[in-house]
Enzyme design. Structure first.
Site, PDB file in Angstrom:
ATOM      1  N   LYS A 116       0.816  -1.224   0.000  1.00 33.26           N
ATOM      2  CA  LYS A 116       0.000   0.000   0.000  1.00 33.26           C
ATOM      3  C   LYS A 116       0.850   1.276   0.000  1.00 33.26           C
ATOM      4  CE  LYS A 116      -3.399  -2.750  -0.095  1.00 33.26           C
ATOM      5  NZ  LYS A 116      -3.960  -3.077  -1.418  1.00 33.26           N
ATOM      6  N   GLU A 200      -1.799   8.455   7.612  1.00 31.46           N
ATOM      7  CA  GLU A 200      -2.599   9.417   6.862  1.00 31.46           C
ATOM      8  C   GLU A 200      -3.372  10.295   7.838  1.00 31.46           C
ATOM      9  OE1 GLU A 200      -3.843   6.585   3.035  1.00 31.46           O
ATOM     10  OE2 GLU A 200      -5.338   7.139   4.528  1.00 31.46           O
ATOM     11  N   HIS A 235     -15.965  -3.083   8.172  1.00 29.76           N
ATOM     12  CA  HIS A 235     -15.246  -3.210   6.904  1.00 29.76           C
ATOM     13  C   HIS A 235     -15.912  -4.152   5.907  1.00 29.76           C
ATOM     14  CE1 HIS A 235     -12.332  -0.759   8.861  1.00 29.76           C
ATOM     15  NE2 HIS A 235     -12.060  -1.682   9.747  1.00 29.76           N
ATOM     16  N   ARG A 291      -8.789  -6.639  -8.674  1.00 30.57           N
ATOM     17  CA  ARG A 291      -9.655  -7.798  -8.930  1.00 30.57           C
ATOM     18  C   ARG A 291     -11.037  -7.310  -9.359  1.00 30.57           C
ATOM     19  NH1 ARG A 291      -9.818  -6.814  -3.244  1.00 30.57           N
ATOM     20  NH2 ARG A 291     -11.918  -6.124  -2.708  1.00 30.57           N
TER      21      ARG A 291
END
Ligand code: MV4
Length: 491
Positions: A116, A200, A235, A291
């Site tokens: 990431k 972040e 999530h 994907r």
């Protein structure tokens, strides 16, 4: 074109991929575990190979078993679907070495986007706006403190090897930072095998908006607009839609083109998604999902593009069948994930036998399902059993059709989350399109609304003797009755 496709997945997405194969005249091969002998996908395929015990590590995640089945069947391509081996660079590389076409990006691109921190750096390079924060992984407290002082608190520490929200820590003040850094690194190391983390600025209650991308092996890349996936819980997305009520045509064009450019720059081949957070009118890159995603149908409904079919064409070396100017967003589509979960009991999984089953239909309705009447949902895998998708000329019509379809849909024998979806489809803020990633926790009335809906249905059924017996329930009558009551519900 590839000649025979092994589908290295199960459930609704395996059926979805095999449907594309059938539309294209390509034979499909299923691989199934001990728990999936009776599954719809294993019967839908033209051939099926047993690959081992129920636990995924011994079947769907076992590369040797999957590759072995591909060779035995003579399949020249493997479609990984989502989850399992879908974004595994090692698996893509094994396929490449074995001369089997992996339907998706190259192992090089999977490795790049799976990291990431590297993906963030690549997107900065491509001119995609990212959430303020680091472009390197953060190892020391001093470094973390410096970045956090720049961005301001709160900040969020994310594992570089992760994705999808697992192992993230929100830090509200400098006093918590050192401990949070250490614990996130420890969790990252044990969960993903890499201790690397990045930082972040933490955005409070942003929208989750993502762009659908298609890139081919000829250097073309396009976007198919965005999806909004703000309605999620732990999530897990529950409801997705396209277009997002928050995205203007101008923003769609600007960010879509930036996303497609970035895909072209990294040499992205296949279907993929660029995830963004949306806050105060701006989109910020988060990560790429390399994907086909669960929620791809809402994009198919509004663009008319068969995303799975495009992916197969791309893997076969063909150019994209359309250009950016051929892409038009028409109307609005919403998807409800129908899960074997009890929404009244903290969404605990409720696998078991489906004793009665009736799919909704009619204008604008699509059901992507992996189940059938009398099928027993095994407890070993994720609890999603189908996706109910509604299309309308505008969002209001899509919501109206979704409501109607939820009442037509009958799944007997197991608890499922349809009461949740019914409640959201009547929720005033949802109807207004006022969404955010904290929607569910903020809507404290949802549980009471679900209870009211259940009671309303029960009192109606009590007046309908024919509807009381599970096997005699007639979908149309239940639907008409329930919808007739709807106007009396709620605020
Ligand atoms: C964020 C965020 C706010 N600011 N990143 C990432 C994956 C997605 N599933 C959730 N993620 C978030 N990333 C920044 N810079 C908010 C979320 C987020 C979230 C994070 C931790 C715990 C629960 C969450 C629920 C919704 C959104």
């Amino acid at each position: 074109m590839v000649k025979k496709i092994l589908v290295a997945n199960r459930g609704e997405i395996a059926v979805r991929i095999m449907r594309a194969c059938r539309d294209m005249g390509i034979p499909s091969v299923a691989v199934y575990s001990e728990a999936d002998k009776e599954a719809l996908f294993a019967r839908y395929a033209d051939e099926a190979y047993f690959i081992g015990p129920a636990p995924a590590t011994q079947s769907y995640l076992n590369m040797q078993k999957v590759i072995g089945a591909a060779k035995e069947s003579g399949a020249d391509a493997i479609h990984p679907g989502y989850g399992f081996l879908a974004e595994n660079p090692k698996f893509a590389s094994v396929c490449e070495q074995e001369g089997i076409k992996f339907i998706g990006p190259s192992s090089r691109v999977l490795a790049l986007l799976g990291d990431k921190v590297a993906a963030r750096r690549e997107m900065i390079r491509a001119g995609v706006p990212v959430v303020p924060g680091t472009d390197e992984c953060v190892t020391e407290f001093g470094q973390a403190r410096g970045i956090a002082r720049q961005t301001g608190y709160p900040v969020i520490i994310k594992p570089s090897g992760g994705g999808g929200g697992i192992g993230m820590t929100i830090v509200w003040s400098e006093g918590e930072l050192e401990k949070a850094l250490e614990s996130t690194q420890a969790i990252a190391a044990t969960t993903f095998g890499i201790a690397d983390v990045y930082i972040e600025k933490y955005l409070t209650n942003p929208r989750h908006i993502e762009f659908q991308l298609l890139g081919d092996s000829h250097g073309n890349a396009i976007h198919l607009g965005e999806r909004e996936c703000s309605i999620q819980r732990r999530h897990q997305k529950l409801i997705e839609e396209s277009p997002s009520p928050a995205v203007t045509p101008k923003l769609r064009k600007e960010m879509g083109e930036k996303a497609a450019n970035a895909a072209r720059l990294v040499g992205y081949e296949g279907a993929g998604t660029m995830e963004f957070l949306f806050s105060e009118g701006k989109l910020y890159f988060m990560e790429v999902n390399a994907r086909v995603q669960v929620e791809h149908p809402v994009t198919e409904m509004v663009t008319g593009v068969d995303i799975v079919k495009e992916g197969i064409r791309i893997a076969s070396g063909l150019p994209l069948s359309l250009t950016q100017k051929d892409v038009k967003v028409h109307g609005s589509a919403i998807e409800c994930r129908i899960n074997a979960e009890d929404p009244f009991n903290d969404f605990v999984p409720t696998p078991g036998k489906i004793t009665s089953y009736h799919s909704p239909g009619g204008p604008g309705i699509r059901v992507d399902s992996g189940v059938y009447s009398s099928y027993t949902i095994p407890p070993f895998y994720d609890p999603m059993i189908s996706k109910l998708i509604a299309w309308g000329r505008d969002r209001r019509e899509a919501i109206a059709r979704m409501r109607r379809a939820l009442y037509e849909y009958i799944i007997g024998g197991i608890k499922n989350n349809m009461p949740f979806h019914k409640a959201v489809m009547e929720n005033p803020r949802f109807i207004k399109g006022k969404l955010g990633t904290h929607f569910i926790e903020n809507e404290i009335n949802l549980l009471a609304d679900m209870k009211a809906i259940i009671e309303r249905e029960a009192s109606l059924e009590a007046k309908m003797p024919h509807a009381r017996e599970d096997k005699k329930r007639i979908a149309a009558i239940a639907a008409v009755a329930a919808v007739a009551q709807m106007s009396s519900f709620g605020r």
